[in-house]
Every structure is written in C-alpha cells, then in structure tokens.
Design a protein around this motif. Structure first.
Motif, PDB file in Angstrom:
ATOM      1  N   HIS A 134      39.080 -15.874  12.356  1.00  0.00           N
ATOM      2  CA  HIS A 134      38.759 -14.459  12.526  1.00  0.00           C
ATOM      3  C   HIS A 134      37.694 -14.122  11.487  1.00  0.00           C
ATOM      4  CE1 HIS A 134      38.947 -10.168  12.876  1.00  0.00           C
ATOM      5  NE2 HIS A 134      40.056 -10.163  13.606  1.00  0.00           N
ATOM      6  N   PRO A 135      36.447 -13.844  11.913  1.00  0.00           N
ATOM      7  CA  PRO A 135      35.371 -13.647  10.947  1.00  0.00           C
ATOM      8  C   PRO A 135      35.237 -12.237  10.407  1.00  0.00           C
ATOM      9  CG  PRO A 135      34.468 -13.589  13.154  1.00  0.00           C
ATOM     10  CD  PRO A 135      35.952 -13.860  13.292  1.00  0.00           C
ATOM     11  N   GLY A 136      36.067 -11.282  10.913  1.00  0.00           N
ATOM     12  CA  GLY A 136      35.851  -9.892  10.522  1.00  0.00           C
ATOM     13  C   GLY A 136      34.553  -9.401  11.104  1.00  0.00           C
ATOM     14  N   ASP A 137      33.761  -8.675  10.311  1.00  0.00           N
ATOM     15  CA  ASP A 137      32.498  -8.123  10.785  1.00  0.00           C
ATOM     16  C   ASP A 137      31.322  -8.953  10.272  1.00  0.00           C
ATOM     17  OD1 ASP A 137      33.732  -6.130  12.171  1.00  0.00           O
ATOM     18  OD2 ASP A 137      32.831  -4.477  11.072  1.00  0.00           O
ATOM     19  N   ALA A 138      31.255 -10.183  10.717  1.00  0.00           N
ATOM     20  CA  ALA A 138      30.163 -11.073  10.348  1.00  0.00           C
ATOM     21  C   ALA A 138      30.177 -12.242  11.318  1.00  0.00           C
ATOM     22  CB  ALA A 138      30.313 -11.573   8.912  1.00  0.00           C
ATOM     23  N   LEU A 139      29.042 -12.907  11.428  1.00  0.00           N
ATOM     24  CA  LEU A 139      28.954 -14.108  12.253  1.00  0.00           C
ATOM     25  C   LEU A 139      28.938 -15.321  11.327  1.00  0.00           C
ATOM     26  CD1 LEU A 139      26.381 -12.862  14.923  1.00  0.00           C
ATOM     27  CD2 LEU A 139      28.890 -12.745  14.973  1.00  0.00           C
ATOM     28  N   THR A 140      30.031 -15.446  10.579  1.00  0.00           N
ATOM     29  CA  THR A 140      30.162 -16.493   9.572  1.00  0.00           C
ATOM     30  C   THR A 140      30.390 -17.848  10.229  1.00  0.00           C
ATOM     31  OG1 THR A 140      31.081 -14.923   7.997  1.00  0.00           O
ATOM     32  CG2 THR A 140      31.527 -17.249   7.593  1.00  0.00           C
ATOM     33  N   LEU A 151      36.185 -13.614  18.595  1.00  0.00           N
ATOM     34  CA  LEU A 151      34.763 -13.315  18.725  1.00  0.00           C
ATOM     35  C   LEU A 151      34.500 -11.807  18.700  1.00  0.00           C
ATOM     36  CD1 LEU A 151      31.900 -14.398  19.331  1.00  0.00           C
ATOM     37  CD2 LEU A 151      32.472 -14.195  21.778  1.00  0.00           C
ATOM     38  N   PRO A 152      33.808 -11.302  17.651  1.00  0.00           N
ATOM     39  CA  PRO A 152      33.468  -9.874  17.611  1.00  0.00           C
ATOM     40  C   PRO A 152      32.387  -9.573  18.644  1.00  0.00           C
ATOM     41  CG  PRO A 152      32.561 -11.009  15.690  1.00  0.00           C
ATOM     42  CD  PRO A 152      33.362 -12.019  16.457  1.00  0.00           C
ATOM     43  N   ALA A 175      36.832 -19.083  22.863  1.00  0.00           N
ATOM     44  CA  ALA A 175      36.435 -17.834  22.215  1.00  0.00           C
ATOM     45  C   ALA A 175      37.187 -16.686  22.878  1.00  0.00           C
ATOM     46  CB  ALA A 175      34.934 -17.615  22.338  1.00  0.00           C
ATOM     47  N   ILE A 176      37.878 -15.887  22.056  1.00  0.00           N
ATOM     48  CA  ILE A 176      38.660 -14.753  22.552  1.00  0.00           C
ATOM     49  C   ILE A 176      38.067 -13.468  21.971  1.00  0.00           C
ATOM     50  CG2 ILE A 176      40.933 -13.662  22.640  1.00  0.00           C
ATOM     51  CD1 ILE A 176      42.179 -16.416  22.252  1.00  0.00           C
ATOM     52  N   ASP A 177      37.808 -12.505  22.813  1.00  0.00           N
ATOM     53  CA  ASP A 177      37.176 -11.265  22.370  1.00  0.00           C
ATOM     54  C   ASP A 177      38.039 -10.473  21.398  1.00  0.00           C
ATOM     55  OD1 ASP A 177      35.144 -11.884  24.082  1.00  0.00           O
ATOM     56  OD2 ASP A 177      35.558 -10.283  25.530  1.00  0.00           O
ATOM     57  N   VAL A 178      37.421 -10.019  20.319  1.00  0.00           N
ATOM     58  CA  VAL A 178      37.955  -8.944  19.478  1.00  0.00           C
ATOM     59  C   VAL A 178      36.808  -7.980  19.211  1.00  0.00           C
ATOM     60  CG1 VAL A 178      39.823 -10.229  18.355  1.00  0.00           C
ATOM     61  CG2 VAL A 178      37.525 -10.286  17.366  1.00  0.00           C
ATOM     62  N   HIS A 179      37.083  -6.952  18.437  1.00  0.00           N
ATOM     63  CA  HIS A 179      36.086  -5.920  18.135  1.00  0.00           C
ATOM     64  C   HIS A 179      35.510  -5.375  19.437  1.00  0.00           C
ATOM     65  CE1 HIS A 179      33.411  -3.685  15.526  1.00  0.00           C
ATOM     66  NE2 HIS A 179      34.050  -4.220  14.487  1.00  0.00           N
ATOM     67  N   ASP A 180      36.414  -4.926  20.310  1.00  0.00           N
ATOM     68  CA  ASP A 180      36.026  -4.540  21.661  1.00  0.00           C
ATOM     69  C   ASP A 180      36.474  -3.136  22.058  1.00  0.00           C
ATOM     70  OD1 ASP A 180      38.723  -5.095  21.676  1.00  0.00           O
ATOM     71  OD2 ASP A 180      38.667  -6.508  23.339  1.00  0.00           O
ATOM     72  N   ALA A 181      36.975  -2.341  21.101  1.00  0.00           N
ATOM     73  CA  ALA A 181      37.499  -1.016  21.453  1.00  0.00           C
ATOM     74  C   ALA A 181      36.411  -0.067  21.925  1.00  0.00           C
ATOM     75  CB  ALA A 181      38.242  -0.406  20.265  1.00  0.00           C
ATOM     76  N   LEU A 182      35.167  -0.323  21.544  1.00  0.00           N
ATOM     77  CA  LEU A 182      34.079   0.569  21.945  1.00  0.00           C
ATOM     78  C   LEU A 182      33.529   0.237  23.327  1.00  0.00           C
ATOM     79  CD1 LEU A 182      32.081   0.834  18.592  1.00  0.00           C
ATOM     80  CD2 LEU A 182      33.875   2.331  19.460  1.00  0.00           C
ATOM     81  N   LEU A 183      34.017  -0.832  23.934  1.00  0.00           N
ATOM     82  CA  LEU A 183      33.580  -1.200  25.279  1.00  0.00           C
ATOM     83  C   LEU A 183      34.402  -0.462  26.330  1.00  0.00           C
ATOM     84  CD1 LEU A 183      33.117  -5.088  25.247  1.00  0.00           C
ATOM     85  CD2 LEU A 183      31.342  -3.351  25.472  1.00  0.00           C
TER      86      LEU A 183
END
Length: 215
Positions: A134-140, A151-152, A175-183
């Motif tokens: 889980h990378p948080g808010d970065a493409l680490t 995947l954010p 790859a499983i989507d996260v950071h997707d509430a704005l979609l």
C-alpha cells in the motif's frame, strides 16, 4: 504451511488484512467507514491527509481494543500518541517491524507532487508479509518484488498515464484499486478499460467496499 491473507476493501484508501485470527487495518481515513479500523489488532497510517488519517477512527479502534497498536510517521504519531502511551510507534523508510503477526517493511518518504506551489509532506508505503504493498499517496517503487499492489487509481496528484506506467514498472501479479472515492460509478468502467491486463501487464480488479479476496 503458508498462511493465506484475506484482504477486505473498505471505502477509499482503507483496507483490512486478516491472517491467523488477527487483523491489520491500513489508512482508515475520513472517507472510510466510521468503524473501518474497529476490531483491528494493528493499524498503519501512511500520512496525515484526512482521507488517510482520521483521528476519530483511530481513537475508536484503539479504545475498542486496548491491545491494538498504531504504526505511522511522525506527523501523525505526534497528534495521537499522547492519548495512547506506548501504543503508537513512529516509522520511516527502511524500517521493518512485526505488527500483530504481520511482517511490515516501510518504503518511501514523500507524498506525490500535487502542484509545485503546494509543499510536499511525508508519506510512507507499507509492504505487508512481503506480498501486499500500500503506497499511500505516492507511486513508490520498493526495491523488492510485490505480489499485490493497492493501486491509487484516482487522485488530485495523478493521471491515468502515470497509473498505467506505475503498474508496468512495479509489475505486480495483481493490482487492486484504492483511492477511488472520488470516482463516480459512471467513471469506473472507463478506468477499468484503461487498466486492462494487456495494457498494464498485471491482473487488475476493483472491490466494492466490504468485498474481500483471498491472496
């Protein structure tokens, strides 16, 4: 015998991992359910933005389970550690620790660039049991292989070409989507068409909040 991980998607950036009767929650933020971390034995937070760090959700989880502990970076730890002495641990890139039976490695240092005028904050990613990142808010890019990438997929700081290239370079199995509430629901099939296995080189899926997969 190797223990299987059960991964449950919560809203937005939050996921829960279960193994051997113990639960690890990552990023129970303000866009996630109020009880997203309740019942967890360990909690990880990647950074201080409210969609990843919601103090009320952390307090609820730590109060519900007096044995639960939190691992996070300094900016978050300083805000909640005084209320839970000895239960909040500060981590940074290169650290490794065991949380509720899960082996965790820390990768990354900074949040992705939102705009040059907006100062960058610290952000860490977590690789759990050498498998789920889980990378948080970065493409680490960790310096080790990753089996399952959280995947954010959509954020003010990214665009779909960067997301595609990130999956290609990291080369996870899944790859499983996260950071997707704005979609919106209307937009989700568009992202699915962009993130096909043929294009990104990995299996891609998204889970509705509450859905689980065994890894």
């Amino acid at each position: 015998m190797e223990l299987k991980l059960k991964l449950t998607k919560k809203s937005h950036a939050c996921v829960r991992l279960e193994k051997d009767g113990r639960t690890l929650a990552i990023d129970p933020g303000a866009f996630s359910e109020a009880d997203a971390a309740v019942g967890a034995d360990a909690i990880l937070v990647t950074h201080e933005h409210p969609d990843h760090f919601a103090e009320d959700r952390l307090r609820a989880a730590l109060e519900a389970n007096p044995a639960a502990e939190l691992w996070t970076l300094r900016s978050v730890a300083e805000q909640i550690a005084p209320a839970f002495p000895g239960r909040v641990h500060t981590v940074g890139e290169g650290d490794a620790f065991t949380a509720a039976g899960f082996d965790v490695q820390v990768h990354g240092q900074l949040h992705a660039v939102i705009h040059p005028d907006i100062p960058r904050i610290t952000n860490v990613g977590y690789l759990v049991d050498g498998s789920v990142f889980h990378p948080g808010d970065a493409l680490t890019l960790p310096d080790v292989p990753v089996d399952t990438l959280m995947l954010p997929v959509m954020a003010p700081w990214n665009k779909i070409s960067e997301v595609i290239d990130y999956v290609r370079e990291l080369a996870p199995r899944l790859a499983i989507d996260v950071h997707d509430a704005l979609l919106t629901d209307l937009a989700r099939p568009v992202y699915d068409r962009m993130l096909t296995p043929a294009r990104v080189g990995a299996e891609h899926t998204r889970l509705a909040p509450g859905e689980s997969v065994t890894l």
